[in-house]
Design a protein around this motif. Sequence first.
Motif, short mmCIF file in Angstrom:
data_model
loop_
_atom_site.label_atom_id
_atom_site.label_comp_id
_atom_site.label_asym_id
_atom_site.label_seq_id
_atom_site.Cartn_x
_atom_site.Cartn_y
_atom_site.Cartn_z
N SER A 1 -0.95 8.58 0.82
CA SER A 1 -1.83 7.55 1.37
C SER A 1 -2.91 7.15 0.38
N GLN A 2 -3.49 8.13 -0.28
CA GLN A 2 -4.54 7.85 -1.25
C GLN A 2 -4.00 7.05 -2.43
N MET A 3 -2.81 7.43 -2.92
CA MET A 3 -2.20 6.70 -4.03
C MET A 3 -1.80 5.29 -3.60
N GLY A 4 -1.35 5.15 -2.36
CA GLY A 4 -0.99 3.84 -1.85
C GLY A 4 -2.19 2.90 -1.85
N ASN A 5 -3.32 3.41 -1.44
CA ASN A 5 -4.54 2.59 -1.44
C ASN A 5 -4.95 2.21 -2.86
N GLU B 1 0.82 -1.23 0.00
CA GLU B 1 0.00 0.00 0.00
C GLU B 1 0.85 1.27 0.00
N ARG B 2 1.95 1.24 -0.75
CA ARG B 2 2.81 2.42 -0.86
C ARG B 2 2.68 3.08 -2.23
N ALA B 3 2.65 4.42 -2.23
CA ALA B 3 2.73 5.17 -3.48
C ALA B 3 4.11 4.96 -4.07
#
Length: 385
Positions: free
Chosen positions: A359-363, A313-315
């Motif tokens: 965080s959003q990109m990781g998700n 879950e990392r960008a």
Amino acid sequence: MKKLAIVTSHPIQYNAPLFRLLTERGRIDLKVFYTWGQTEQGFVYDPDFKKEFKWDIPLLDGYKKEFVENISKEPGAGHYKGIKNSDLIQRIDAYAPDALLVFGWSFQSHLQVLKHYSGQKKILFRGDSTLLDEQKGISVRKILRRLFLKWVYRHVDVALYAGAANKDYYKAHGLTEAQLVYAPHAVDNTRFTDVDETYERKATAWRKELGISADELVFLFAGKLEPKKDPGLLTEAFTSLSSPGIRLIIVGNGVLEQELKQKAAADERILFLDFQNQQQMPVVYRLGTVFVLPSKGPGETWGLSVNEAMACERAVIVSNKCGCAKDLVNGNGLIFEAENRADLQKALLYFATNRMEASQMGNKGFQLIRQFSHEQVAAAIEQIL
């Protein structure tokens, strides 16, 4: 049930889960022939790390395999004559497969297998080469290489292509659309998934030990410290940033290690960690907020560390010389121009000033990486057979 002989050099963490899965699904009978026989005990000398190591996860469980004696005078997976087997053909014949899956042609024995069984058995091929490093324009060397590779791939019935750049490579070397089957490059996503947040808790504790506060944004590189991956460009781009509350962690060893440490010594925001084995990697990726793969090549044909980071879950920030860029970076990170420090700096600065985006990109990346699974590769192989 169709029988499949798989020819590959040595056990690696990316392929073993696929071999186990194919066996568990029970739709084909498979046997893996490891041609670098010296690796039977699990120890591998890596010339880039300059050390011998053994993976700390099981790579030989759950599927049939056979290690074939490698009689090369200089055994290894780094050159054509590094793998030479006197009885590989006889061993495969004894298994009597209906088809073969050959990983890579650039070893003496592997090319021999392609030539020997061409026209006799269905030959599936797996490689991840691209045209990303190919020089523009026309040259005698380029023409001769193209002709040679077209000859090599005339021995292949079906190529399992890993992504867009890999598909372009196969088509440039004579394979038709009908001969190309999509089998995305994948890692064991489940192994990196944090079901009960154990990995996250361990990473939080480790960051605290490293003196990193909870509100700092951390860029992470994990891999060999070698010219191909260009970690020096990352340290230079990071050092030039004056944004508060950011860190850079470099994980790995290699030929550039001392040079990198010397150049980064004046910037206390940069931390170095030694090579970490496989069991620790789900925690390592979570040390960072954004994973960076700044490779310039030649030879960064995919970049499976990007898959792993996304499964955590990392960008991501990836150079355009990474074979995975077009396939894996889609709203979950940024692509920059390889060897362009200003362009990489811009990407780093974007996350430094838009921290919620990470965080959003990781998700989003976590959802995307589910489409790159061993289940898809297994299904593709079964469909061909």
